[in-house]
Design an enzyme around this catalytic site. Sequence first.
Site, mmCIF file in Angstrom:
data_model
loop_
_atom_site.group_PDB
_atom_site.id
_atom_site.type_symbol
_atom_site.label_atom_id
_atom_site.label_comp_id
_atom_site.label_asym_id
_atom_site.label_seq_id
_atom_site.Cartn_x
_atom_site.Cartn_y
_atom_site.Cartn_z
ATOM 1 N N ASP A 48 17.891 43.084 36.223
ATOM 2 C CA ASP A 48 18.678 42.320 35.235
ATOM 3 C C ASP A 48 18.108 40.924 34.997
ATOM 4 O OD1 ASP A 48 20.547 44.218 34.477
ATOM 5 O OD2 ASP A 48 21.997 43.650 36.014
ATOM 6 N N LYS A 52 26.735 49.189 42.266
ATOM 7 C CA LYS A 52 25.516 48.372 42.383
ATOM 8 C C LYS A 52 25.333 47.735 43.765
ATOM 9 C CE LYS A 52 24.492 46.800 37.703
ATOM 10 N NZ LYS A 52 24.225 45.620 36.891
#
Length: 303
Positions: free
Chosen positions: A110, A73
């Site tokens: 997210d 990520k």
Amino acid sequence: MKTEISGRTGLYCLIGSPVGHSGSPAMHNYSFQRTGVDAVYLAFDVTLGTLPDAIRAIRTLGIRGFNITMPCKTAVMEYLDEISPAAALIGACNTVTVSPEGRLAGYNTDGIGFLQNLRCHGVEIRGRHMVMLGTGGAAMAICAQAALDGARCITICSRSPSSYRTACGIAGKLEKAAPGTEVRAVPLADREAFAREVAAADILVNGTKAGMAPLDGETLVEPSLFRPELAVADVVYNPRETRMLREAREAGCRTVVGGIGMLLWQGAEAFRLFTGKEMPVEEVQQRLFALDNPGRSLHDRGI
Ligand code: NAD
């Protein structure tokens, strides 16, 4: 599941390691089918060592977009041509779109997913005080988005001296990016300060692995801190109801929010970035997340 694949069918994917357990392929393939998008979504096991080759392959093969999971990520960011303000602040991307010219644009969905899920439970972040437990990736993504979306105050609670230093660093960064938000760091070991923060807060969030199997008997919050008007949310979705959430519900908290909705809404936001279309969230929730094992039910039902 898509049965007709032609020479024009687009490809989207998830990269990271491991990826075999992920619910993303089921969620996106189902949504492609339901919204008439001619595309498929696959998961590829990519480590930090193979990431450069994977990015080259994505560009070469004309893959139209991808999601990124651990451990890639943060590392993926050096390959991107554009990075959204939230992803830059968080320092991690979980969604990348690829333009027809091959430009890679990175986002982090997210925090958006978490806040959308809260909104679905009647809680708006703007003007609110949120207490966040944890300083990891999920916690950081939520705090950054909450600050960008106008939270009044964020208290970041850390478990250890080193994570307290991380929390202080995050607080400074967030206050600079969102001057209207006050951000404080509090060590969890200081139970009096923690209790004071929770007493003053509107929303309490567990952003740690406490409560997630095999830590499923664990909680960082004593039940005496719960009160009916405190919204209590967890990022953990396995189990669906963590010990912290159960104790909040038993203490009479009116808004108790599990992590599965965050998973669903972060995927819905990625789908919107990929296709410009809305994911049929309610259907996906009913068909894919009805069982305790995300991503299994679709396959089990032969869809
Ligand atoms: P991370 O490794 O970046 O952070 C982990 C956090 O948990 C850190 O703050 C760490 O100090 C804390 N922690 C680790 N072990 C602990 C323990 N035994 N007791 C208390 N705290 C502990 O991981 P992450 O990506 O931030 O993931 C954290 C949790 O969030 C995981 O349970 C993950 O499944 C969940 N998550 C959910 C979603 C969703 O869509 N619902 C999205 C991302 C992450």
